[in-house]
Design an enzyme around this catalytic site. Structure first.
Site, mmCIF file in Angstrom:
data_model
loop_
_atom_site.group_PDB
_atom_site.id
_atom_site.type_symbol
_atom_site.label_atom_id
_atom_site.label_comp_id
_atom_site.label_asym_id
_atom_site.label_seq_id
_atom_site.Cartn_x
_atom_site.Cartn_y
_atom_site.Cartn_z
ATOM 1 N N LYS A 197 58.799 -22.699 4.735
ATOM 2 C CA LYS A 197 57.795 -23.649 4.264
ATOM 3 C C LYS A 197 58.110 -24.076 2.827
ATOM 4 C CE LYS A 197 52.851 -23.939 3.456
ATOM 5 N NZ LYS A 197 51.556 -23.289 3.547
ATOM 6 N N GLU A 244 65.140 -14.294 0.563
ATOM 7 C CA GLU A 244 65.856 -13.744 1.715
ATOM 8 C C GLU A 244 66.407 -14.855 2.602
ATOM 9 O OE1 GLU A 244 62.862 -12.987 0.662
ATOM 10 O OE2 GLU A 244 62.388 -10.858 0.873
ATOM 11 N N GLY A 263 51.671 -20.204 6.451
ATOM 12 C CA GLY A 263 52.893 -19.653 7.046
ATOM 13 C C GLY A 263 52.631 -18.856 8.326
ATOM 14 N N ARG A 264 51.643 -17.967 8.282
ATOM 15 C CA ARG A 264 51.414 -17.097 9.450
ATOM 16 C C ARG A 264 50.712 -17.814 10.592
ATOM 17 N NH1 ARG A 264 49.134 -15.532 4.913
ATOM 18 N NH2 ARG A 264 46.880 -15.534 4.641
ATOM 19 N N GLU A 290 47.922 -9.740 6.448
ATOM 20 C CA GLU A 290 48.212 -10.664 5.349
ATOM 21 C C GLU A 290 46.999 -11.563 5.085
ATOM 22 O OE1 GLU A 290 52.347 -12.091 4.621
ATOM 23 O OE2 GLU A 290 51.478 -14.069 4.916
ATOM 24 N N HIS A 298 54.339 7.641 25.558
ATOM 25 C CA HIS A 298 55.284 8.756 25.435
ATOM 26 C C HIS A 298 55.664 9.015 23.985
ATOM 27 C CE1 HIS A 298 55.612 9.049 29.772
ATOM 28 N NE2 HIS A 298 55.507 7.732 29.757
ATOM 29 N N LYS A 330 57.312 -11.146 -3.997
ATOM 30 C CA LYS A 330 58.418 -12.111 -3.981
ATOM 31 C C LYS A 330 59.128 -12.156 -5.335
ATOM 32 C CE LYS A 330 57.539 -15.529 -0.366
ATOM 33 N NZ LYS A 330 57.408 -16.953 -0.064
HETATM 34 O O1 LIG Z 1 58.232 -20.035 4.984
HETATM 35 P P1 LIG Z 1 58.494 -19.423 3.663
HETATM 36 O O2 LIG Z 1 58.047 -20.286 2.537
HETATM 37 O O3 LIG Z 1 59.937 -19.027 3.528
HETATM 38 O O4 LIG Z 1 57.650 -18.116 3.557
HETATM 39 C C1 LIG Z 1 57.876 -17.019 4.407
HETATM 40 C C2 LIG Z 1 56.790 -15.984 4.230
HETATM 41 O O5 LIG Z 1 56.780 -15.616 2.872
HETATM 42 C C3 LIG Z 1 55.819 -14.639 2.511
HETATM 43 O O6 LIG Z 1 56.083 -13.437 3.132
HETATM 44 C C4 LIG Z 1 54.447 -15.120 2.862
HETATM 45 O O7 LIG Z 1 53.508 -14.152 2.557
HETATM 46 C C5 LIG Z 1 54.383 -15.462 4.328
HETATM 47 O O8 LIG Z 1 53.118 -15.935 4.675
HETATM 48 C C6 LIG Z 1 55.424 -16.498 4.630
HETATM 49 O O9 LIG Z 1 55.374 -16.791 5.986
#
Ligand SMILES: O=P(O)(O)OC[C@H]1O[C@H](O)[C@H](O)[C@@H](O)[C@@H]1O
Length: 546
Positions: A206, A212, A267-268, A353, A384, A512
């Site tokens: 986003k 990463e 994002g989620r 989150e 198990h 982050k």
């Molecule tokens: O989609 P991005 O900007 O790379 O973010 C990826 C992720 O970053 C963090 O972990 C946020 O807390 C998430 O909500 C998000 O989905």
């Protein structure tokens, strides 16, 4: 706006909790033959049975009062009508617009966003069909065979979970691989087996700044250029999904290869947007639309069903009851369907989150526990592994059991065996095994009085462990859409009931930034910053011994 715990419904629930803690579910079932009918609700394709939760009619009506007193209905309209309910970031919360199959206008700051949503869907459709149809050609004029989806968090978990869930509906047109971890081992493991001439990369972020994802994306470009040796070839092999066109350009992805999303998609909650592109590439665009349709059905249910039949609201009320009133601080997600094996991981992000926070809308510390720790795995494997703890541990973990009437693939008697476990486990967790029964069982096995006395305490199961059972028809595209939307709206309602801002994630934002300062220290010439002795010792050990 006062704190939730000052509401009359909250106070009534506190009193009820004291009473209900003395109750046993087995007795509640014995006293009321109609308990299942009273405490279950259905929508097409979903049976939701919460009769094995430790509630009675009084508690249920107090929970409904809580929903009324916290203005759930008003908040729900605010969300659906594009108000900026994510007020710490000044954003609307409109993942529901992405699956608004009625196409009725959804306004954000006076603009109907549906034309934007539809245009992006059309772009996804055209791209997906071209790639899947073999007309999208790589730098050596070969069609695409493998898609590598790079992203993390919400830009990974949703698409990967749905991809896994719908595996059995995919043809062999394309393979989709996910890379989320900055541990290079994951990327290397995927790339090792791929041919750059037939590989397409989808970089999903986003913000397009997540370290990463950017690290993995840059390494993917390097790997690709080592083979392709031509910068122009990138346009044929890299597409991006992002809100940040400036950054995608800077990265070198042409605008026509960028699928967009908007700041009103968290994002989620983004798998319904172009973040779902890898799903569409894998199972086809029409199936991706079915995922949206399933979610849309649930949106309609959530908007229109009365509170006492409104499944997402009931899910939220029960979570608050279990966590904030009964004091159960964990919740297990236990799918009895292999297709849903990634659901616990997905819901960990969704719920924790969103609502793993401790201040009210006004920034005051809440005096109650907010959301539980979400964890789990496929039920049978869990049986198990950790079910001993669920049955006899001295903390109680309410659980959602999820299964389907039909398996995606019929294999002999497997499904009946699977489902008999599903039914047996919730029954046992509810009823337990009492002293009388243990004595009778052991006596029937010929044990002596002395042996019985020795074993008795170990074999007694107290039961009274609350569970919910969710039965889907079969895990297909619509069903997965429905299931995710149910949990999403549950999370929304939880936030309102608890007075928690569900749509920001400042804790993750903190994380982050933290690593980047240390990253510079890790180089040979890197100067150490002041740290506590543990962190300093660990960094020194790493630098001296790697
Ligand atoms: O989609 P991005 O900007 O790379 O973010 C990826 C992720 O970053 C963090 O972990 C946020 O807390 C998430 O909500 C998000 O989905």
């Amino acid at each position: 706006m006062g704190c939730r715990s000052e509401l009359s419904s909250w106070k009534a629930l506190e009193q009820s909790a004291t009473k209900l803690k003395q109750q046993h579910l087995k007795t509640l079932f014995a006293q009321d033959q109609a308990r299942f009918a009273k405490f279950s609700s259905q929508i097409p394709g979903v049976l939701y049975d919460y009769s094995k939760q430790l509630i009675d009619e009084e508690v249920f009506s107090q929970l409904i009062s809580l929903a009324e007193q916290t203005d759930i209905a008003t908040w729900r309209s605010k969300m659906f009508s594009g108000e900026k309910i994510n007020f710490t970031e000044q954003r609307a919360v409109l993942h529901v617009a992405l699956r608004n199959r009625s196409n009725s206008p959804v306004m954000v700051e006076g603009e109907d966003v549906m034309p934007l949503v539809n245009a992006e869907l059309a772009k996804m459709k055209a791209f997906t069909e071209k790639v899947r149809g073999g007309q999208w050609l790589g730098y050596t004029k070969k069609s695409v065979k493998d898609v590598v989806a790079i992203g993390v968090g919400g830009s990974n978990l949703g698409p990967q979970m749905v991809t896994e869930a719908l595996k059995n509906y995919a043809d062999d047109t394309l393979n989709v691989h996910y890379v989320s971890n900055v541990d290079g081992v994951q990327l290397a493991g995927v790339l090792n087996n791929l041919n750059p001439e037939t590989t397409m990369f989808v970089i999903s972020s986003k913000t397009f700044t997540t370290s990463e994802t950017m690290t993995n994306a840059r390494s993917a470009v390097k790997w690709f250029l080592r083979h392709a040796q031509s910068q122009e070839a990138i346009a044929k092999h890299f597409v991006a999904v992002s809100t940040n066109l400036e950054k995608t350009r800077e990265f070198g992805i042409a605008d026509e290869n960028v699928f967009t999303m908007w700041d009103w998609v968290g994002g989620r909650f983004s798998l319904w947007s172009a973040i779902g592109l890898p799903i569409a590439l894998y199972v086809g665009f029409e199936r991706f639309l079915e995922v949206l349709e399933g979610a849309f059905e649930v949106d309609e249910h959530f908007k229109h069903a009365s509170f006492d039949k409104n499944i997402p609201l009931i899910m939220a009320m029960l979570s608050v009851w279990n966590t904030s009133f009964l004091g159960y601080t964990a919740q297990a997600i236990l799918p009895y369907d292999q297709a849903l094996h990634m659901l616990p991981a997905y819901l960990q992000q969704g719920e924790m989150e969103s609502n793993g926070k401790h201040v009210t809308f006004a920034g005051e510390t809440v005096p109650y526990t907010t959301v539980p720790l979400i964890w789990g795995m496929t039920g049978i494997n869990g049986q198990h592994a950790f079910y001993q703890y669920l049955h006899q541990g001295n903390t109680i973990v309410p659980a959602d059991f999820i299964a389907s009437l039909k398996p995606q693939v019929e294999v002999g008697q497997h499904h009946d065996i699977l489902l008999s476990n599903f039914f047996a486990q919730t029954e046992a967790m509810m009823a337990g095994v009492d002293e009388q029964q243990v004595r009778a069982d052991l006596a029937a096995k010929g044990k002596s009085e002395q042996e019985i006395e020795q074993l008795l305490a170990h074999k007694i199961h107290q039961g009274n462990r609350p569970t919910t059972s969710i039965l889907l028809d079969v895990v297909d595209a619509k069903a997965i859409g429905r299931l995710i939307a149910l949990y999403e709206h549950k999370i929304f309602c939880q936030g309102i009931l608890l007075q928690i801002c569900s749509f920001d994630q400042w804790g993750v934002e903190l994380g982050k930034g933290l690593a980047s300062a240390i990253e510079a220290e890790l180089t040979k010439e890197g100067v150490s910053n002041p740290h506590d002795s543990s962190t300093a010792g660990l960094i020194a050990y790493y630098k001296n011994n790697r």
